[in-house]
Scaffold this active site. Structure first.
Site: not given
Length: 300
Positions: A135, A163
């Site tokens: 992330y 992400k």
């Protein structure tokens, strides 16, 4: 090992007026997203207010989403913690209750070296039976991972994607560096970059507007990836731009919760220090969703 792709909504966590979790509201939201053609569900991300929950609550929400989805859609569980040991423990728990992969934010409060970041992801991946998605959100963490560092982390066994909530140039460089790795997915975390990311070979998008217009986001993915119809995709993306812009007009997840309530789903308050959307914003999001043809849903 599951590698995430496609359109992945970052689930907000509906709350009751006393700030306890509204599990019935969460169930309705999950059904809405499965019906809307999403490819995976992210539970316990930033939009889900994970940072304002106890460890017990984080576990409850992850377990509930896995049980409710019941194999109909894969589940990505947000399991990042400040301590590496806590991240490993929560990731192992997520795997036990049925999550398909885990979203792990890079260390940020106690900032570390490049090697420290690599070692953190190595330790989490080594001790997990499900794939780990990096992330990367430098606007929130203040820590930017350059594409070369991410490329290095992407080669660790068990790291299945990112992400990438970073700008288009960063994402483009990252796709170029990792394109030959069949086990690694590049997902954008910015709605405005969905179209370009998919057009240059990215694998999907994690976002908040997916909760409000899932069928349109699913169609956008389909037009680019399966039909290779960039002309129609661009037209649809232009229709969605106002929604992309509006979702960040005020504090997330207050904005998306206001949108859910327009659709007849549960939103509720956010926990302090987060604030709900203003009355002006509620009028604005009502009008935008109405123009897009998103109307009050028939309840299941």
């Amino acid at each position: 090992m599951y590698k995430p792709f496609g359109m992945i909504p970052a689930l907000p966590t509906p709350m009751k007026e006393d700030n306890s979790i509204d599990f019935e509201g969460l169930k309705q939201l999950i059904e809405h997203l499965i019906d809307g053609g999403m490819n995976c569900l992210l539970v316990g991300g930033s939009t889900g207010e994970y940072s304002l929950m106890s460890m017990e609550e984080r576990k409850e929400v992850i377990k509930f989403v896995c049980e409710t989805s019941n194999g109909r859609l894969p589940v990505m569980a947000g399991t990042g913690c400040h301590r590496t040991e806590d991240t490993i423990e929560l990731t192992q728990y997520a795997a036990e209750v049925g999550a398909d992969c885990a979203l792990v934010i890079n260390p940020y409060y106690m900032t570390t070296s490049r090697q420290g970041i690599i070692d953190h992801f190595k330790a989490v991946a080594k001790n997990s039976s499900i794939g780990i998605v990096i992330y990367h959100y430098p606007d929130a963490t203040g820590v930017e991972l350059d594409p070369e560092l991410i490329h290095e982390i992407s080669q660790i066994d068990g790291i299945v994607g990112i992400k990438n909530t970073a700008d288009g140039q960063h994402t483009s460089k990252l796709i170029a560096l990792t394109k030959d790795n069949p086990n690694f997915a590049v997902l954008t975390g910015f709605e405005h970059l969905i179209l370009p990311t998919l057009a240059i070979g990215g694998h999907g998008a994690v976002g908040v507007v997916h909760n409000l217009a899932p069928t349109k986001l699913a169609k956008l993915y389909d037009l680019i990836v399966n039909e290779n119809n960039l002309k129609e995709a661009t037209k649809l993306n232009l229709e969605l731009l106002e929604l992309y812009n509006a979702i960040e007009d005020e504090t997330i997840p207050g904005t998306v919760k206001a949108g859910l309530e327009v659709l007849g789903l549960s939103g509720g308050p956010s926990r302090l220090p987060l604030v709900p959307a203003s009355e002006d914003y509620k009028s604005k999001i009502t009008s935008i969703l109405s123009e897009l043809g998103e109307r009050k849903l028939q309840q299941h």
